[in-house]
Design a protein around this motif. Structure first.
Motif: not given
Ligand code: ZN
Ligand code: B3K
Length: 885
Positions: A269-271, A302-304, A306-308, A325-327, A386-388
């Motif tokens: 989780m990208e908190n 990387a994914h989390e 990059f969410h920043n 944000k997810e896609g 939603v993601y992939e």
């Molecule tokens: Zn995500």
């Protein structure tokens, strides 16, 4: 648990919030049997909603309200309304401060949402709507606030106290307690809030930003895991550099922290500034984590990170926009991984996953658009779609605009919307404005569910030297919509001559050829493109790199597919040709099995795979991918009615034939690669992943021969290797082999050696649960009694139950319905414990329409039994009721 009729939430009902929160000041007093949360919210009327002071309705669940005050006036019970999920107060002025104190029980929170305990530490998970289980709040992503957080806890048990942002103070308190205060200056929605308290150790490093400023990097883990953080740290630094170079995005706070926890509902989780991770996505070292685990750690870190930017600095207006944000972030992490490892192999893995799992979701009862129109429980919409599929949509934008145009668009998006909560329309608008293009029709990818079909036919006119391709697109009905409008489908293609060379591509009307691989935009229901200047009929290579998430069909014969496997200049399509060839051959075997005929494998598959195996100049990872037959789940997905037993029998027969007929080639490559592995210390890098992947797939084929030298080699690898990739493969090969004594011994040795490492024990559970040998359900039930197993830990549930229902298709779909009954019982039990995990485990049952009448009836019967089982969580209720509709 759901107490009344579940509410359906619609995108069309979206309204901006009535009030805003400018500042949030929180104080947590953590105790062993309860926690007190004091919140001070500095609020004001939202000017966008006009004049007047409507009632203020705050979200809150499972909170015990102790007191509340409005601008220093203590509220009496008659001053507010308290409901099961809200607190309503009447503001007296446009600007005001609301103070509340609540009591909560993280120590008994098994849903792992809100504040909870994982082992001995406190941690949080707030996305999507978990913050309302911590305090009364406007728990929606378009309410953004600064946060100051003070945590007070017993010093001895919880020496480390963390929250978002920068640390601004700490000190001792009474009764052996201590405190720490954190301040996050960036406006953020409550779903990005985080708190951690525990006895944690950390590894520290630092990163120098492009602008020259330093960032402190820390990874916090339980003391026994301090030796498993290096790979995540290296991955984090690579991610930070990559985002600067590829997207021009710099990190913003002075410190970036990752905390590993064992009990976590998903990957991570990208908190803001304080990412919380499932330990499976942080901890990695050669002896305990496979190559796949190392790559997953790199990808998730990387994914989390990059969410920043794609998620935190620019966030979602509402949860229908989740793919914003997810896609986008999945697309970003996939490109990062492609740059760090083998680009083609990464694409193959992602496409195989999408086609097996997302296509199945898109064809099932839970199908929804990338931007859904409605939901009952938002937790159910953290989906493959939603993601992939969302990532595929962003990829198509880049394919259409080109890399440079895409970068201009992302720069404009981040600049225009920094600090805002926005929509997928805003994302597309930035892409349009930066490039001067109109993507109106393209946006149908966001609001029409279902996987489009693209049928392609060809025509060659020798006299005119023209070759034409006609595309017909259609999209099946899905629960949201029957009628679908044409999509914009970017089709990257090339044309091959008889030697396998790419031909220059000149479309009718063009003066000169525009390259040998180009992107056509298919926008109509039916559309023809004509190429000129072709002196002989070419062979098309279509949808290169899988340029759109569609089901493309073209009437290739097997010889043409073999030709493409060898000659296509697009690596992805070489693999794809092999997959199509395998599918044709396997479907023929399935038919033979169903008709009760003796199985007879088309020898061309052996020839084709033999050529691949003998090609020493081909990347070993590509050889491994090309030797892998399409999985049973994929063969199920592409069947009208899936015959589980025939699929399994056909695929196993083909594997057996490959093993026998290519034994010498497989054995030679196995030995050569094992020899290198034996003499090289473990390295987590692409060429080493490649070597081990070919070595390991070779071994799994070789064991099908049952030859003593293979057993010997497997035992040697199991005992002598220095890493989990080789050891686990050897174990899996033994587990699926007929050598009972060796299997039992290996399982025992392994468990004895790794009994104190829960992540390794997860692997041990998984290889057994996934074994297709008879008696699968009994094995799984026995393993559930193992001391290392608990239903309270999501990783354990996934390792055992998820692997059984998702990967062990012959056993799960046993004709007597025992697998279905087992899963339904489990979902009922998990529903009370952890609704999100319960609902996820349900997925295999929702696919009942794929099977024969008898299995359909059994599966539906179990879904009905779940529905009738009592008070269901909204999570489980939504999936079950939609599956039965
Ligand atoms: Zn995500
Ligand atoms: N954003 C989180 C997912 C939260 C899921 C909540 N049920 C992880 C991620 O996608 O990065």
């Amino acid at each position: 648990m759901r107490t009344e009729q579940p509410q359906v939430i619609y995108l069309k009902d979206y309204q901006a919030p009535e009030y805003l929160i400018d500042e949030t000041h929180l104080t947590f007093e953590l105790f062993e049997d309860h926690t007190l949360v004091h919140a001070q919210l500095v609020m004001r009327r939202n000017p966008a909603r006009g004049a007047g002071l409507p009632p203020l309705v705050l979200d809150g669940q499972q909170l015990e309200l102790l007191r509340a005050s409005l601008d220093d006036t203590e509220l009496q019970a008659s001053d507010y309304q308290l409901e099961a999920d809200s607190l309503t107060v009447q503001p007296k002025a446009e600007r005001f401060t609301l103070d509340t104190s609540v009591k909560i029980h993280p120590e008994s929170n098994t849903a792992l949402e809100g504040l909870y305990k994982s082992g001995k530490m406190f941690c949080t998970q707030c996305e999507a709507e978990g913050f309302r289980k911590i305090t009364y709040y406007l728990d929606r992503p378009d309410v953004m606030s600064t946060f100051t957080t003070t945590v007070i806890a017993e010093q001895h048990r919880y020496p480390v106290l963390l929250s978002n942002g920068n640390p601004i103070g700490s000190g001792p308190a009474e009764d052996g307690r201590h405190w720490a205060t954190w301040e996050d200056p960036f406006m953020k929605p409550a779903y990005l809030f985080a708190l951690v308290a525990g006895d944690l150790w950390c590894v520290e490093d630092n990163f120098v930003r492009q602008s020259g400023r330093d960032v402190t990097l820390r990874i916090y883990v339980e003391p026994e895991n301090i030796d498993k953080c290096d790979h995540a740290m290296v991955s984090l630094k690579k991610s930070m550099r990559w985002d600067e170079e590829v997207y021009g995005r710099e990190y913003d706070l002075d410190i970036f922290m990752i905390v590993a926890v064992n009990d976590f509902n998903m990957g991570a989780m990208e908190n803001k500034g304080l990412n919380i991770f499932n330990s499976s996505c942080v901890l990695a070292r050669a002896e305990t984590a496979t190559d796949a685990a190392h790559q997953r750690v790199e990808g998730v870190v990387a994914h989390e990170y990059f969410h920043n930017w794609s998620g935190n600095r620019v966030t979602c207006r509402d949860w229908f926009q989740l793919s914003l944000k997810e896609g986008f972030t999945v697309f970003r992490d996939a490109e990062f991984s492609a740059d760090m490892n083998s680009r083609t192999v990464k694409r193959i893995e992602d496409v195989a996953y999408l086609r097996t799992h997302q296509f199945a979701e898109d064809a099932g009862p839970m199908a929804h658009p990338v931007r859904p129109d409605s939901f009952i429980e938002i937790s159910n919409f953290y989906t493959l779609t939603v993601y992939e599929k969302g990532a595929e949509v962003v990829r198509m934008v880049r394919t259409l605009l080109g890399a440079e145009g895409f970068r201009k668009g992302s720069d404009l998006y981040f600049e225009r919307h920094d600090g805002q909560a926005v929509t997928t329309d805003d994302f597309i608008k930035a892409m349009e404005d930066a490039n001067g293009v109109d993507l109106t029709q393209f946006k149908r990818w966001y609001n029409q569910a279902g996987t489009p079909r693209l049928e392609v036919s060809e025509g060659y006119d020798a006299g005119a030297q023209t070759y034409s391709l006609t595309f017909r697109q259609s999209c099946p009905q899905t629960p949201d919509k029957a009628e679908k409008l044409p999509f914009v489908i970017p089709v990257e293609l090339g044309l091959l001559d008889a030697e396998g060379n790419d031909l220059p591509l000149r479309l009718a009307g063009e003066a000169a050829a525009g390259g040998t691989s180009r992107v056509l935009s298919v926008t109509e229901a039916e559309q023809t493109f004509t190429f000129e200047g072709l002196t002989a009929k070419p062979l098309p290579s279509l949808l290169r790199g899988f340029s759109a998430p569609v089901k493309l069909s073209f009437p290739y014969d097997r010889d043409q597919l073999m030709f493409l496997m060898q000659h296509d200049s697009d690596g992805f399509n070489r693999w794809e040709a092999g997959q199509q060839l395998s599918v044709q051959v396997l479907q023929e075997l399935i038919g033979q099995h169903q008709r009760g005929e003796a199985l007879k494998l088309d020898p061309r598959l052996i020839t084709a795979l033999g050529t691949v195996l003998g090609n020493e100049s081909l990347d070993a990872a590509m050889v491994a991918e090309m030797l892998s037959l399409p999985g049973e789940a994929y063969l199920t997905e592409i069947s009208q009615v899936a015959d589980v037993d025939a699929i399994h029998a056909a695929r196993e027969f083909a594997r057996q034939q490959i093993a026998e007929q290519l034994f010498d080639g497989l054995w030679a490559r196995y030995q050569a690669h094992r020899e290198v592995s034996r003499s090289t210390a473990y390295v987590a890098a692409a060429e080493h992943f490649a070597r081990r992947s070919l070595q390991n797939i070779a071994l799994s084929y070789l064991m099908l021969s049952g030859k003593p030298q293979v057993l010997e080699a497997t035992l040697e690898q199991f005992d002598q290797c220095d890493n989990m990739t080789e050891r686990l493969t050897a174990l899996a090969v033994l587990v699926n082999s007929p050598f009972e004594a060796e299997r039992a011994k290996a399982l025992e040795t392994f468990a004895e050696h790794f009994k104190d490492n829960p992540l390794v024990m997860d692997q041990w559970f998984s290889v057994q649960a996934a074994s297709s040998l008879p008696g699968g359900l009994a094995r799984v039930k026995a393993l559930m009694q193992h001391p290392a197993f608990t239903l309270k830990n999501p990783n354990k549930v996934r390792a055992l139950v998820g692997a059984f229902a998702g990967q062990n298709l012959v056993n799960f779909h046993a004709a007597d319905g025992s697998g279905y009954r087992f899963l339904a019982d489990l979902v009922i039990e998990l529903n009370a414990l952890n609704p999100q995990i319960a609902s996820r485990q349900l997925a295999p049952l929702t696919r009942w329409r794929k099977y024969d009448d008898a299995r359909q009836a059994l599966m539906k019967g179990e879904l009905e039994r779940i529905l009738a089982s009592g008070a269901l969580s909204s999570d489980v209720y939504e999936v079950v009721s939609k599956s039965l509709a």
